[in-house]
Design a protein around this motif. Structure first.
Motif, PDB file in Angstrom:
ATOM      1  N   UNK A 196     -22.460  -4.819  25.537  1.00 46.54           N
ATOM      2  CA  UNK A 196     -21.482  -5.276  26.553  1.00 46.54           C
ATOM      3  C   UNK A 196     -21.321  -6.698  26.473  1.00 46.54           C
ATOM      4  N   UNK A 197     -22.321  -7.405  26.045  1.00 51.59           N
ATOM      5  CA  UNK A 197     -21.964  -8.811  25.891  1.00 51.59           C
ATOM      6  C   UNK A 197     -21.031  -9.258  25.028  1.00 51.59           C
ATOM      7  N   UNK A 198     -21.033  -8.340  23.649  1.00 55.78           N
ATOM      8  CA  UNK A 198     -20.027  -8.650  22.532  1.00 55.78           C
ATOM      9  C   UNK A 198     -18.818  -8.439  22.882  1.00 55.78           C
ATOM     10  N   UNK A 199     -18.734  -7.396  23.812  1.00 58.39           N
ATOM     11  CA  UNK A 199     -17.566  -6.773  24.109  1.00 58.39           C
ATOM     12  C   UNK A 199     -16.605  -7.982  24.948  1.00 58.39           C
ATOM     13  N   UNK A 200     -17.344  -8.882  25.533  1.00 54.32           N
ATOM     14  CA  UNK A 200     -16.460 -10.018  26.093  1.00 54.32           C
ATOM     15  C   UNK A 200     -16.808 -11.324  25.790  1.00 54.32           C
ATOM     16  N   UNK A 201     -17.420 -11.315  24.275  1.00 56.02           N
ATOM     17  CA  UNK A 201     -17.391 -12.513  23.692  1.00 56.02           C
ATOM     18  C   UNK A 201     -18.581 -13.225  23.856  1.00 56.02           C
ATOM     19  N   UNK A 202     -19.675 -12.604  24.244  1.00 58.23           N
ATOM     20  CA  UNK A 202     -20.939 -13.285  24.828  1.00 58.23           C
ATOM     21  C   UNK A 202     -22.073 -12.864  23.590  1.00 58.23           C
ATOM     22  N   UNK A 203     -23.016 -13.678  23.503  1.00 63.70           N
ATOM     23  CA  UNK A 203     -24.206 -13.296  22.804  1.00 63.70           C
ATOM     24  C   UNK A 203     -25.512 -14.183  23.500  1.00 63.70           C
ATOM     25  N   UNK A 204     -26.759 -13.387  23.386  1.00 64.42           N
ATOM     26  CA  UNK A 204     -27.788 -13.917  23.537  1.00 64.42           C
ATOM     27  C   UNK A 204     -28.413 -14.698  22.213  1.00 64.42           C
ATOM     28  N   UNK A 205     -27.923 -14.316  21.157  1.00 59.94           N
ATOM     29  CA  UNK A 205     -28.573 -15.120  19.964  1.00 59.94           C
ATOM     30  C   UNK A 205     -27.879 -16.111  19.529  1.00 59.94           C
ATOM     31  N   UNK A 206     -28.878 -16.907  18.605  1.00 59.59           N
ATOM     32  CA  UNK A 206     -28.064 -17.969  17.769  1.00 59.59           C
ATOM     33  C   UNK A 206     -27.254 -17.786  17.146  1.00 59.59           C
ATOM     34  N   UNK A 207     -27.451 -16.603  16.236  1.00 58.98           N
ATOM     35  CA  UNK A 207     -26.387 -16.055  15.241  1.00 58.98           C
ATOM     36  C   UNK A 207     -25.109 -15.753  15.914  1.00 58.98           C
TER      37      UNK A 207
END
Length: 224
Positions: free
Chosen positions: A90-101
């Motif tokens: 869900x995060x990736x779909x709106x251009x977000x990420x919890x990870x450093x990578x």
């Protein structure tokens, strides 16, 4: 319970604990040490690990869930099981990420925390005293992060953050406020795994959240 009674209960609990003022002055390292060693309620007796949170400590977005499950309790990180994978998607779909990578790949950072920092037995809902015991920790995390937007994942997080009983359906598509920060409510990823027909509504909520944040940016530019 009236607002006055609820406030009195919070004040009494925090005064009895004698730790809230100390927590309010902690930096990140001291806060995480305090969370991992916390004995403010009985949940500490059954945990494998307390779960402070994960992600970008300067994030514009803060996602708040309910509490650790079995996988989270074992690993000490929120949302690491199937619900966590769905949240990451869900995060990736709106251009977000919890990870450093993910952030190095161009996605914006988020911070993910829970209302409770320890797993309730059998993944039951938090008791009021348990949520209140953890509340100063979440307060301090928000003060340190200074997010522009909070997203409450599921009813338990929403009810505890907004201090009122309501359904997720009645709270969606509205901008609420938590201690001065705009807050939006959507479904918990674990619920979406059980009820995939509501994934479209969750996507609507994320789009609403993005529009809200864009609106806040515009307001800030207009005031400069």
């Amino acid at each position: 319970t009236s607002v006055a009674a609820d406030t009195a209960e919070r004040i009494e609990l925090h005064a009895d604990a004698g730790l809230s003022n100390d927590i309010a002055g902690m930096d990140w390292d001291a806060l995480e040490v305090s969370i991992r060693g916390c004995t403010r309620c009985g949940l500490c007796e059954g945990r494998a690990h307390a779960v402070p949170g994960v992600g970008d400590r300067k994030a514009r977005w803060l996602f708040v869930g309910e509490g650790p499950g079995r996988n989270e309790d074992q690993q000490g990180e929120p949302f690491v099981g199937p619900a966590g994978k769905l949240l990451d998607n869900m995060l990736a779909a709106i251009g977000l990420s919890r990870s450093v990578q993910g952030q190095q790949d161009g996605r914006s950072g988020v911070y993910i925390a829970n209302t409770l920092k320890c797993r309730p037995p059998g993944n039951r809902n938090p008791e009021p005293d348990e949520a209140l015991a953890c509340e100063p920790f979440l307060h301090r995390q928000i003060d340190l992060i200074k997010p522009k937007l909070i997203v409450a994942l599921g009813k338990v997080a929403a009810v505890n953050l907004l201090a009122r009983e309501a359904s997720v359906a009645s709270l969606r598509n509205k901008v609420h406020e938590y201690r001065g920060t705009p807050l939006i409510v959507t479904y918990h990823p674990a619920y979406l795994l059980r009820s995939p027909h509501d994934k479209a509504r969750a996507w609507e909520d994320l789009c609403f959240a993005m529009d809200t944040l864009d609106g806040l940016k515009s307001e800030q530019r207009d005031t400069i």
